[in-house]
Design an enzyme around this catalytic site. Structure first.
Site, short mmCIF file in Angstrom:
data_model
loop_
_atom_site.label_atom_id
_atom_site.label_comp_id
_atom_site.label_asym_id
_atom_site.label_seq_id
_atom_site.Cartn_x
_atom_site.Cartn_y
_atom_site.Cartn_z
N SER A 1 0.82 -1.22 0.00
CA SER A 1 0.00 0.00 0.00
C SER A 1 0.86 1.27 0.00
O SER A 1 0.50 2.25 -0.65
CB SER A 1 -0.95 -0.02 1.20
OG SER A 1 -0.21 -0.08 2.41
N THR A 2 1.99 1.26 0.70
CA THR A 2 2.85 2.44 0.73
C THR A 2 3.45 2.66 -0.67
O THR A 2 3.50 3.79 -1.17
CB THR A 2 3.96 2.30 1.79
OG1 THR A 2 3.40 1.73 2.97
CG2 THR A 2 4.59 3.64 2.12
N LYS B 1 9.98 -8.04 5.57
CA LYS B 1 9.13 -7.73 4.42
C LYS B 1 8.38 -9.00 4.01
O LYS B 1 8.65 -10.07 4.49
CB LYS B 1 9.99 -7.23 3.26
CG LYS B 1 10.59 -5.86 3.55
CD LYS B 1 11.35 -5.26 2.36
CE LYS B 1 10.66 -5.36 1.05
NZ LYS B 1 9.28 -4.83 1.05
N GLY C 1 2.91 -8.68 1.87
CA GLY C 1 2.13 -8.81 0.63
C GLY C 1 2.52 -10.03 -0.17
O GLY C 1 1.98 -10.27 -1.26
N GLU D 1 11.10 -9.07 -4.44
CA GLU D 1 11.61 -7.84 -3.80
C GLU D 1 13.09 -8.00 -3.44
O GLU D 1 13.89 -7.08 -3.63
CB GLU D 1 10.80 -7.54 -2.53
CG GLU D 1 9.38 -7.11 -2.82
CD GLU D 1 8.50 -6.96 -1.58
OE1 GLU D 1 7.48 -6.26 -1.68
OE2 GLU D 1 8.81 -7.55 -0.53
N LYS E 1 5.95 1.23 11.79
CA LYS E 1 6.83 0.15 11.29
C LYS E 1 8.25 0.22 11.87
O LYS E 1 9.03 -0.71 11.70
CB LYS E 1 6.94 0.23 9.76
CG LYS E 1 5.63 0.36 9.01
CD LYS E 1 4.93 -0.96 8.90
CE LYS E 1 3.68 -0.92 8.04
NZ LYS E 1 3.93 -0.71 6.65
C1 5RP Z 1 5.15 -6.80 0.30
C2 5RP Z 1 5.98 -6.04 1.27
C3 5RP Z 1 5.51 -4.69 1.66
O1 5RP Z 1 6.52 -3.78 1.44
C4 5RP Z 1 5.14 -4.69 3.10
O2 5RP Z 1 4.20 -5.72 3.33
C5 5RP Z 1 4.56 -3.34 3.54
O3 5RP Z 1 3.32 -3.17 2.97
P1 5RP Z 1 2.43 -1.88 3.22
O4 5RP Z 1 3.13 -0.74 2.56
O5 5RP Z 1 1.12 -2.23 2.58
O6 5RP Z 1 2.31 -1.70 4.71
O7 5RP Z 1 7.00 -6.47 1.73
O8 5RP Z 1 5.63 -8.10 0.08
#
Ligand code: 5RP
Length: 222
Positions: free
Chosen positions: A30-31, A94, A97, A103, A121
């Protein structure tokens, strides 16, 4: 300020780290989605973006940003991505998602990793957030057993397969005092594709969204 407002703040700030006339690595979540929205508005000259997931590739394309394969890229000056937890030293969890493996590959190629997070975070010790581990399906039992030996409580992420067709075990109850060591130990378990600890190649810069604006942490200064 809400969590989303903090995410938008750092998404906007991250635009400053783009190196024009080159390729840009773009993470998932989302970020990062807020960052893609900013990128679409920013009018930066990019040769193209390397996406860390199918979801990000689709979002980039829908914003008119050309997506290129990592294999087609000679160098990647910057990678911008979120995290589930980060320390001020740039060690991260990480994979919330599920895009951890791609990544980690894009991060390995990039010269600079800019991590964008809201204040919630930033932690002193990693491990409150369950650690994602991508696993080849047939190795599920073996990897789970080995993770228990390391002190964790693995849970299968239900109804989920990664972009690579694998399962994810989310590991609770870990208090991660030496992230680089644990990252290597878990990656050594047969059947593990990778785990969500990004300590051996952590973030170089962490942009933290706070109620007072963006806090910029240089991970190499700590
Ligand atoms: C996806 C990730 C994302 O960077 C992590 O989950 C953070 O997500 P968000 O920005 O939605 O909090 O590692 O695999």
């Amino acid at each position: 300020m809400t969590q989303d407002e903090q995410k938008k703040l750092v998404a906007r700030e991250a635009i400053k780290y783009i190196v024009e006339d080159s390729y840009l690595g773009v993470g998932t979540g989302s970020t990062t989605n807020f960052f893609i929205d900013e990128l679409a508005r920013a009018n930066k000259r990019l040769r193209g973006a390397v996406a860390s997931s199918i979801q990000t590739a689709e979002r980039l394309r829908s914003c008119g940003i050309p997506v290129v394969e990592l294999t087609a890229v000679d160098e990647l000056p910057v990678y911008i991505d979120g995290a589930d937890e980060t320390t001020a030293h740039g060690a991260m969890i990480k994979g919330g998602g599920g895009a951890l493996t791609r990544e980690k590959i894009v991060a390995a190629v990039a010269r600079k990793f800019v991590c964008i997070v809201d204040q919630s975070k930033l932690v002193g010790v990693l491990g409150k957030y369950p650690l994602p581990v991508e696993v080849i399906p047939m190795a599920r039992g073996h990897v789970a057993h080995e993770l228990v030996k390391l002190g964790g409580q693995p849970m299968l992420r239900e109804h989920f397969l990664t972009d690579n067709g694998n399962i994810v075990l989310d590991v609770e109850e870990l208090r991660i005092l030496n992230p680089a060591d644990l990252e290597a130990k878990i990656n050594n378990i047969a059947g593990t594709v990778t785990n969500g600890l990004f300590a051996r190649r952590g973030a170089d810069v962490i942009l933290v969204g706070t109620d007072n604006g963006v806090q910029t942490l240089d991970a190499h200064k700590f």
